[in-house]
Design a protein around this motif. Sequence first.
Motif, PDB file in Angstrom:
ATOM      1  N   ALA A   1       1.916   1.461  -3.565  1.00  0.00           N
ATOM      2  CA  ALA A   1       1.245   2.624  -4.490  1.00  0.00           C
ATOM      3  C   ALA A   1       1.135   3.795  -4.272  1.00  0.00           C
TER       4      ALA A   1
ATOM      5  N   ARG B   1       1.012  -1.124  -0.117  1.00  0.00           N
ATOM      6  CA  ARG B   1      -0.126   0.340  -0.044  1.00  0.00           C
ATOM      7  C   ARG B   1       1.162   1.226  -0.022  1.00  0.00           C
TER       8      ARG B   1
ATOM      9  N   PHE C   1      -4.841  -6.476  -3.242  1.00  0.00           N
ATOM     10  CA  PHE C   1      -5.228  -5.207  -4.144  1.00  0.00           C
ATOM     11  C   PHE C   1      -6.597  -4.667  -4.857  1.00  0.00           C
ATOM     12  N   GLY C   2      -7.384  -5.017  -4.782  1.00  0.00           N
ATOM     13  CA  GLY C   2      -8.513  -4.513  -4.976  1.00  0.00           C
ATOM     14  C   GLY C   2      -8.368  -2.979  -3.728  1.00  0.00           C
TER      15      GLY C   2
ATOM     16  N   TYR D   1      -1.773  -2.375 -12.846  1.00  0.00           N
ATOM     17  CA  TYR D   1      -2.275  -3.168 -12.124  1.00  0.00           C
ATOM     18  C   TYR D   1      -3.758  -2.264 -12.222  1.00  0.00           C
ATOM     19  N   GLY D   2      -3.511  -1.258 -13.349  1.00  0.00           N
ATOM     20  CA  GLY D   2      -4.786  -0.120 -13.933  1.00  0.00           C
ATOM     21  C   GLY D   2      -5.493  -1.162 -15.004  1.00  0.00           C
ATOM     22  N   SER D   3      -6.192  -0.211 -15.919  1.00  0.00           N
ATOM     23  CA  SER D   3      -7.108  -0.153 -17.005  1.00  0.00           C
ATOM     24  C   SER D   3      -5.268  -0.575 -18.291  1.00  0.00           C
TER      25      SER D   3
ATOM     26  N   TYR E   1       2.258   2.432 -10.077  1.00  0.00           N
ATOM     27  CA  TYR E   1       0.897   0.968 -10.020  1.00  0.00           C
ATOM     28  C   TYR E   1       0.015   1.531 -10.983  1.00  0.00           C
ATOM     29  N   ALA E   2      -0.540   2.135 -11.520  1.00  0.00           N
ATOM     30  CA  ALA E   2      -1.881   2.349 -12.109  1.00  0.00           C
ATOM     31  C   ALA E   2      -1.080   1.484 -13.493  1.00  0.00           C
TER      32      ALA E   2
ATOM     33  N   PHE F   1      -8.013   4.741  -6.516  1.00  0.00           N
ATOM     34  CA  PHE F   1      -8.081   5.322  -7.655  1.00  0.00           C
ATOM     35  C   PHE F   1      -9.740   5.828  -7.191  1.00  0.00           C
TER      36      PHE F   1
ATOM     37  N   SER G   1      -6.814  -0.761  -4.680  1.00  0.00           N
ATOM     38  CA  SER G   1      -6.943  -0.263  -6.243  1.00  0.00           C
ATOM     39  C   SER G   1      -7.883   1.249  -5.674  1.00  0.00           C
TER      40      SER G   1
END
Length: 230
Positions: free
Chosen positions: A102, A99, A193-194, A113-115, A109-110, A201, A197
């Motif tokens: 991130a 954490r 990671f959820g 683990y982002g789009s 991080y994005a 975000f 995120s």
Amino acid sequence: MPAPSIRARVRAEMLDEIKAVARRHLATDGANLSLRAVARDMGMVSSALYRYFPSRDDLLTALIVEAYDALGAAVEAADAGADRLDPRGRWHAACRAARDWALARPAEYALLYGSPVPGYAAPADTLGPAMRPPAVLVGIVRDGLAAGRIAAPDPGGLPEPLRADLAEIAAALAPGLPEALLARCMAGWTQLFGLISFELFGRIDRTLPHRAEYFAHQTDLMADLIGLPR
């Protein structure tokens, strides 16, 4: 210093500078990197940049590998600094480190683990670095299992196709780890990671202002699910 060594050093410095500029673009433009824009910021013509990174995807891959390695190093260091005989404490330390990393490096991080980046397919080079963070959790659980502090759950509830998948994963990445325990590890890791995120975000900004406390509580629940002793 011999000429080849000088050239290698200059090249390494240029690679580092290009990646540093690209990271600044990640922070402002997301993963929509443009080699032309990076070259412009460096005062170079775009054709000169191609001598270092033949394509945008090559630059993205270099950034992804370094980001995974940095995250992995942070999680590994946190685990190494925790009491080796306390699986739950090691888990909390590793989660906090993920954490913290991130929150300190949101653009990287994005990228991880982002789009997904349109048109980009991560090559095999990224797989080893990507496995460093989850390997820490597997190590915590395997140590606890070997010490008799963690019990393998009953595998009876696993659907047979899933059990076969987990057995294949265990054989490749975590030999000797029971499938039902691996399933719980994977649930804990994906939920971790959820959590990160959703916080990063802005999904829980208004509903949960005390985010650090919420994170600690949720990672404690995940430790219960995995079977880490209190």
